[in-house]
Design a protein around this motif. Structure first.
Motif, PDB file in Angstrom:
ATOM      1  N   ALA A 284       0.828  -1.208   0.000  1.00 20.41           N
ATOM      2  CA  ALA A 284       0.000   0.000   0.000  1.00 20.41           C
ATOM      3  C   ALA A 284       0.863   1.258   0.000  1.00 20.41           C
ATOM      4  N   GLY A 285       1.954   1.236   0.757  1.00 19.39           N
ATOM      5  CA  GLY A 285       2.832   2.397   0.819  1.00 19.39           C
ATOM      6  C   GLY A 285       3.450   2.747  -0.518  1.00 19.39           C
ATOM      7  N   VAL A 286       3.892   1.726  -1.251  1.00 20.59           N
ATOM      8  CA  VAL A 286       4.517   2.007  -2.547  1.00 20.59           C
ATOM      9  C   VAL A 286       3.465   2.336  -3.611  1.00 20.59           C
ATOM     10  N   LEU A 287       2.205   1.935  -3.371  1.00 21.93           N
ATOM     11  CA  LEU A 287       1.144   2.243  -4.341  1.00 21.93           C
ATOM     12  C   LEU A 287       0.655   3.684  -4.234  1.00 21.93           C
ATOM     13  N   VAL A 288       0.807   4.281  -3.075  1.00 23.91           N
ATOM     14  CA  VAL A 288       0.225   5.604  -2.852  1.00 23.91           C
ATOM     15  C   VAL A 288       0.694   6.607  -3.892  1.00 23.91           C
ATOM     16  N   SER A 289       2.005   6.648  -4.130  1.00 16.69           N
ATOM     17  CA  SER A 289       2.545   7.643  -5.053  1.00 16.69           C
ATOM     18  C   SER A 289       1.948   7.490  -6.452  1.00 16.69           C
ATOM     19  N   LEU A 290       1.850   6.242  -6.931  1.00 13.20           N
ATOM     20  CA  LEU A 290       1.304   6.025  -8.269  1.00 13.20           C
ATOM     21  C   LEU A 290      -0.189   6.319  -8.315  1.00 13.20           C
ATOM     22  N   CYS A 291      -0.906   6.023  -7.231  1.00 14.38           N
ATOM     23  CA  CYS A 291      -2.340   6.293  -7.207  1.00 14.38           C
ATOM     24  C   CYS A 291      -2.647   7.789  -7.094  1.00 14.38           C
ATOM     25  N   LEU A 292      -1.661   8.588  -6.731  1.00 15.41           N
ATOM     26  CA  LEU A 292      -1.837  10.042  -6.715  1.00 15.41           C
ATOM     27  C   LEU A 292      -1.633  10.666  -8.090  1.00 15.41           C
ATOM     28  N   GLU A 293      -1.094   9.904  -9.018  1.00 17.94           N
ATOM     29  CA  GLU A 293      -0.799  10.449 -10.342  1.00 17.94           C
ATOM     30  C   GLU A 293      -2.027  10.991 -11.070  1.00 17.94           C
ATOM     31  N   PRO A 294      -3.200  10.336 -11.001  1.00 20.09           N
ATOM     32  CA  PRO A 294      -4.369  10.934 -11.663  1.00 20.09           C
ATOM     33  C   PRO A 294      -4.683  12.337 -11.158  1.00 20.09           C
ATOM     34  N   VAL A 295      -4.505  12.562  -9.863  1.00 21.67           N
ATOM     35  CA  VAL A 295      -4.768  13.887  -9.296  1.00 21.67           C
ATOM     36  C   VAL A 295      -3.757  14.897  -9.829  1.00 21.67           C
ATOM     37  N   ARG A 296      -2.483  14.526  -9.788  1.00 19.34           N
ATOM     38  CA  ARG A 296      -1.442  15.436 -10.258  1.00 19.34           C
ATOM     39  C   ARG A 296      -1.576  15.703 -11.759  1.00 19.34           C
ATOM     40  N   ALA A 297      -1.834  14.652 -12.513  1.00 19.60           N
ATOM     41  CA  ALA A 297      -1.940  14.825 -13.965  1.00 19.60           C
ATOM     42  C   ALA A 297      -3.155  15.667 -14.343  1.00 19.60           C
ATOM     43  N   PHE A 298      -4.258  15.486 -13.626  1.00 19.61           N
ATOM     44  CA  PHE A 298      -5.447  16.283 -13.927  1.00 19.61           C
ATOM     45  C   PHE A 298      -5.188  17.761 -13.647  1.00 19.61           C
ATOM     46  N   ALA A 299      -4.462  18.037 -12.567  1.00 15.08           N
ATOM     47  CA  ALA A 299      -4.142  19.432 -12.253  1.00 15.08           C
ATOM     48  C   ALA A 299      -3.248  20.045 -13.324  1.00 15.08           C
ATOM     49  N   ALA A 300      -2.347  19.223 -13.913  1.00 11.33           N
ATOM     50  CA  ALA A 300      -1.416  19.741 -14.918  1.00 11.33           C
ATOM     51  C   ALA A 300      -2.029  19.774 -16.317  1.00 11.33           C
ATOM     52  N   HIS A 301      -2.836  18.752 -16.673  1.00  8.18           N
ATOM     53  CA  HIS A 301      -3.405  18.662 -18.025  1.00  8.18           C
ATOM     54  C   HIS A 301      -4.881  18.281 -17.943  1.00  8.18           C
ATOM     55  N   PRO A 302      -5.734  19.171 -17.447  1.00 10.78           N
ATOM     56  CA  PRO A 302      -7.140  18.791 -17.247  1.00 10.78           C
ATOM     57  C   PRO A 302      -7.861  18.385 -18.532  1.00 10.78           C
ATOM     58  N   LEU A 303      -7.543  19.021 -19.643  1.00 10.09           N
ATOM     59  CA  LEU A 303      -8.239  18.694 -20.890  1.00 10.09           C
ATOM     60  C   LEU A 303      -7.821  17.341 -21.439  1.00 10.09           C
ATOM     61  N   LEU A 304      -6.599  16.916 -21.165  1.00  7.81           N
ATOM     62  CA  LEU A 304      -6.132  15.622 -21.645  1.00  7.81           C
ATOM     63  C   LEU A 304      -6.539  14.484 -20.708  1.00  7.81           C
ATOM     64  N   VAL A 305      -6.406  14.726 -19.426  1.00  4.86           N
ATOM     65  CA  VAL A 305      -6.646  13.671 -18.441  1.00  4.86           C
ATOM     66  C   VAL A 305      -8.123  13.560 -18.085  1.00  4.86           C
TER      67      VAL A 305
END
Length: 427
Positions: free
Chosen positions: A133-154
């Motif tokens: 679970a600990g190592v998954l957290v960072s990857l599972c946060l990627e949708p949030v980060r990517a949406f903030a950076a590229h909302p129209l694409l993500v």
């Protein structure tokens, strides 16, 4: 004697194609993200994806033809997620490849020496799952980060996943993957087209094993592959009345992992989630005919292997974050189940929390990644607390019954080869 209905004849073939398609599209992004995180170039990542497709396909074709059982193999999705959370270690990509070779040797060791499985069984499930679970957290946060950076694409990717999660959960991630490919294709066309090789080719890397890669990659990768893939795979097969030929399966997957490692493959193992697609009555009413579904999946993976280079080139040509979004969405369910398992029994929960926090920190110490230190810290805290409880009668009285009842089931469930013939277990 009546002829077999046409739908029954075609059902296992359709189930096999579905098994391969769902297995590939639901976690292909995780594999690429993991390989790239530990230092693989786009060409090396494409080679790694190609070789895990080939090795698991050949393994399935061999096992199903030999045993006439719906034995499905898969790449280690939790293992790939662990790589994405670990990042590059001292020695770079060659050291990661050396770790993959060691994982293959350890899987072979579980076949040759069953007591090796008992060592994994000694790791409590809450600690192993907290590390994952600990190592998954960072990857599972990627949708949030990517949406903030590229909302129209993500945004279309996330929206597709959410709608399908409500209407057809099995297809939520594959549909999000398909939309991501459309987004990446449109972005690449706007920026001058796809760059990179479109035809599959193997990229050889000479393995270099270091202490950092052995402890930071190989050991955690072996643990999560066994505890999160092979054991559930045995349990799924047992739930449908099949006994897994454990030693031969470990030999096949161990050899496949070791052989594919120099080309970038991280690990193959028994399938867990997709195993039900081939082993359930939906594949065929007659359990003796369901092996055709797994056999078909093996041939389908050979075809999918041909697409690995083109898919990797497309991903590499697009903006960062899109494929990581699909990977994060694909792992949300795994993260949820890992957190639930980690927070199971209240007694000793502190050790699981410490494991989770250290793994999620992403810290590197002495050149060794956080996954190893998370295991070490969690086991150390668990030992210290158990020592305190043994020395304090009041604490023993307060927690003893529940711990004594829960502990054997929890630890034994970690790995089926804790006994000489693990395939006889239905855990």
């Amino acid at each position: 004697m009546t002829a077999e209905p046409r739908t029954h004849r075609t059902a296992p073939v359709v189930a096999g194609l579905l098994t391969a398609l769902v297995g590939f599209t639901s976690s292909y992004a995780v594999v690429l993200a993991g390989l790239r995180a530990v230092g693989a170039s786009p060409e090396q990542a494409a080679s790694g994806l190609l070789v895990v497709c080939l090795t698991q396909a050949l393994g399935m074709l061999w096992l199903t033809a030999r045993h006439r059982l719906p034995l499905t193999l898969a790449w280690s999705t939790p293992g790939a997620a662990l790589l994405a959370g670990t990042g590059m270690v001292d020695g770079g990509w060659p050291a990661a490849v050396g770790a993959f070779c060691l994982v293959g040797a350890l899987i072979l060791g579980t076949a040759a020496w069953p007591r090796l499985g008992a060592l994994i069984a000694a790791i409590p499930v809450p600690i192993a799952q907290a590390m994952l679970a600990g190592v998954l957290v960072s990857l599972c946060l990627e949708p949030v980060r990517a949406f903030a950076a590229h909302p129209l694409l993500v945004g279309p990717v996330v929206l597709t996943w959410l709608v399908l999660l409500r209407l057809a959960p099995r297809w939520a991630v594959p549909a999000a993957f398909a939309v991501a490919l459309v987004v990446l294709g449109a972005s690449a066309a706007r920026d001058g087209g796809v760059t990179g090789a479109l035809l599959p080719q193997l990229a050889w890397t000479t393995p270099e094993l270091t202490w950092a890669s052995a402890l930071g990659i190989a050991l955690p990768l072996f643990v999560v592959t066994m505890a999160s893939q092979n054991v559930p795979g045995v349990a799924v097969m047992a739930s449908y009345g099949y006994r897994v030929p454990w030693r031969e399966t470990m030999v096949v997957t161990g050899l496949g992992t070791a052989a594919g490692a120099p080309a970038g493959g991280h690990a193959i193992n028994l399938a867990a989630i997709t195993a039900a697609l081939a082993a359930s009555p939906d594949a065929h009413p007659d359990p003796r005919r369901r092996w055709v579904a797994a056999h078909t999946a093996g041939w389908a993976y050979l075809v999918l292997a041909l697409l690995s280079a083109a898919l990797t080139a497309l991903v590499s040509s697009g903006p960062d974050g899109v494929v990581e979004t699909v990977a994060g969405l694909a792992l949300l369910a795994t993260l949820g189940s890992s957190l639930a398992a980690a927070a199971g029994p209240a007694d000793g929960r502190e050790s699981a929390v410490v494991t989770f926090v250290v793994a999620a920190s992403g810290v590197t110490f002495l050149g060794i990644g956080a996954a190893f230190w998370a295991l070490a810290a969690g086991l150390a805290v668990r030992w210290a607390l158990s020592f305190r409880r043994r020395g304090t009668p009041s604490a023993d009285a307060a927690s003893g019954g529940a711990e004594r009842d829960a502990e054997p089931e929890t630890d034994a469930a970690a790995v089926p080869d804790a006994e000489p013939e693990p395939q006889t277990s239905t855990r």
